[in-house]
Write an enzyme that holds these catalytic residues in place. Structure first.
Site, PDB file in Angstrom:
ATOM      1  N   ASP A   1       0.866  -1.191   0.000  1.00  0.00           N
ATOM      2  CA  ASP A   1       0.000   0.000   0.000  1.00  0.00           C
ATOM      3  C   ASP A   1       0.896   1.232   0.000  1.00  0.00           C
ATOM      4  O   ASP A   1       1.614   1.488   0.972  1.00  0.00           O
ATOM      5  CB  ASP A   1      -0.900   0.008   1.243  1.00  0.00           C
ATOM      6  CG  ASP A   1      -1.976  -1.074   1.222  1.00  0.00           C
ATOM      7  OD1 ASP A   1      -1.845  -2.040   0.440  1.00  0.00           O
ATOM      8  OD2 ASP A   1      -2.930  -0.966   2.014  1.00  0.00           O
TER       9      ASP A   1
ATOM     10  N   LYS B   1      -7.118   3.352  -2.696  1.00  0.00           N
ATOM     11  CA  LYS B   1      -7.408   3.270  -1.262  1.00  0.00           C
ATOM     12  C   LYS B   1      -7.654   4.671  -0.720  1.00  0.00           C
ATOM     13  O   LYS B   1      -6.969   5.616  -1.102  1.00  0.00           O
ATOM     14  CB  LYS B   1      -6.225   2.590  -0.554  1.00  0.00           C
ATOM     15  CG  LYS B   1      -6.340   2.505   0.967  1.00  0.00           C
ATOM     16  CD  LYS B   1      -5.126   1.765   1.543  1.00  0.00           C
ATOM     17  CE  LYS B   1      -5.052   1.897   3.058  1.00  0.00           C
ATOM     18  NZ  LYS B   1      -3.840   1.255   3.629  1.00  0.00           N
TER      19      LYS B   1
ATOM     20  N   LYS C   1     -10.274   0.035  -1.802  1.00  0.00           N
ATOM     21  CA  LYS C   1     -10.036  -0.266  -0.393  1.00  0.00           C
ATOM     22  C   LYS C   1     -10.432   0.945   0.439  1.00  0.00           C
ATOM     23  O   LYS C   1      -9.933   2.045   0.228  1.00  0.00           O
ATOM     24  CB  LYS C   1      -8.571  -0.620  -0.131  1.00  0.00           C
ATOM     25  CG  LYS C   1      -8.281  -0.890   1.355  1.00  0.00           C
ATOM     26  CD  LYS C   1      -6.855  -1.377   1.584  1.00  0.00           C
ATOM     27  CE  LYS C   1      -6.530  -1.479   3.065  1.00  0.00           C
ATOM     28  NZ  LYS C   1      -5.130  -1.949   3.315  1.00  0.00           N
TER      29      LYS C   1
END
Length: 221
Positions: free
Chosen positions: A93, A155, A184
């Site tokens: 990430d 995300k 996400k």
């Protein structure tokens, strides 16, 4: 555990990213992630090798790079990604350079994400755009950039930026990312109702530590 909870837990990146995280706490996150069938454990990079050896393939190990501010150099982010993958991470990430977004330098943001994706050596890449610091127009542009970048996920948040996932942002992502880009939601997902709402709006993953805690609490009732 009731069957309704399993598909929720299967979308959870069971997360511990606090600065004071110890190995005992990381190990407990790993144990719970495996026990409850989570998608991954999301942990600091310094623990990836130890955690990957500990879980021995029973759950994916995710880590964060350029975290939480995103203003590391591209070369630094690429090194961090390669290092994490070499240590056993199967998901990365990354935080975008938010200043470049504010400057309108979307091409540079795109180039950086592509470079980090290459450094991930085929592993999953999720791109954190830190929605609480962006305007809606900037969020829409970042949906375009992430869609073009080759990254696997967009995300919402680091959880360290002053705000987390909102229902509005997940709906905006769903409306503007390409079909191949997954979503996400992370930051501030407090309970199972939040989790259900975010999944209904299109989130494929939930970055949170609280869902497992909520399920544990239900088991004790």
């Amino acid at each position: 555990m009731n069957n309704e909870l399993k598909p929720i837990l299967a979308r959870v990146d069971h997360t511990l990213l606090s600065q004071t995280a110890t190995w005992d706490q990381i190990r407990a996150i790993c144990d719970d992630g495996v026990k409850y069938g989570c998608a991954s454990v999301c942990i600091p990079a310094s623990y990836v090798k130890q955690a990957a050896e500990y879980v021995a393939g029973k759950i994916a190990v995710c880590t964060v790079i350029g975290f939480p501010n995103g203003y590391d150099t591209t070369a630094s982010k690429c090194f961090q990604a390669t290092d994490a993958v070499n240590n056993g991470a199967s998901e990365i990430d990354m935080v975008i350079n938010i200043g470049w977004v504010k400057d309108g330098l979307y091409d540079r943001v795109l180039e950086e994400i592509r470079a980090v994706k290459d450094a991930c050596q085929g592993k999953l890449l999720k791109v954190i755009i830190e929605t609480c610091l962006l305007t809606d127009a900037e969020k829409v542009e970042m949906c375009r950039v992430v869609s073009q970048s080759g990254a696997d996920y967009i995300k919402t948040s680091t959880g360290f930026g002053g705000g987390g996932a909102t229902r509005e942002d997940v709906a905006l992502f769903k409306a503007h990312v390409a079909p191949h880009v997954k979503i996400k939601a992370a930051g501030g997902i407090a309970n199972l109702d939040d989790a259900r709402d975010f999944i209904a709006l299109g989130a494929d993953r939930l970055g949170t530590s609280r869902i497992v805690k909520a399920v544990k609490a239900l088991e004790q009732e």
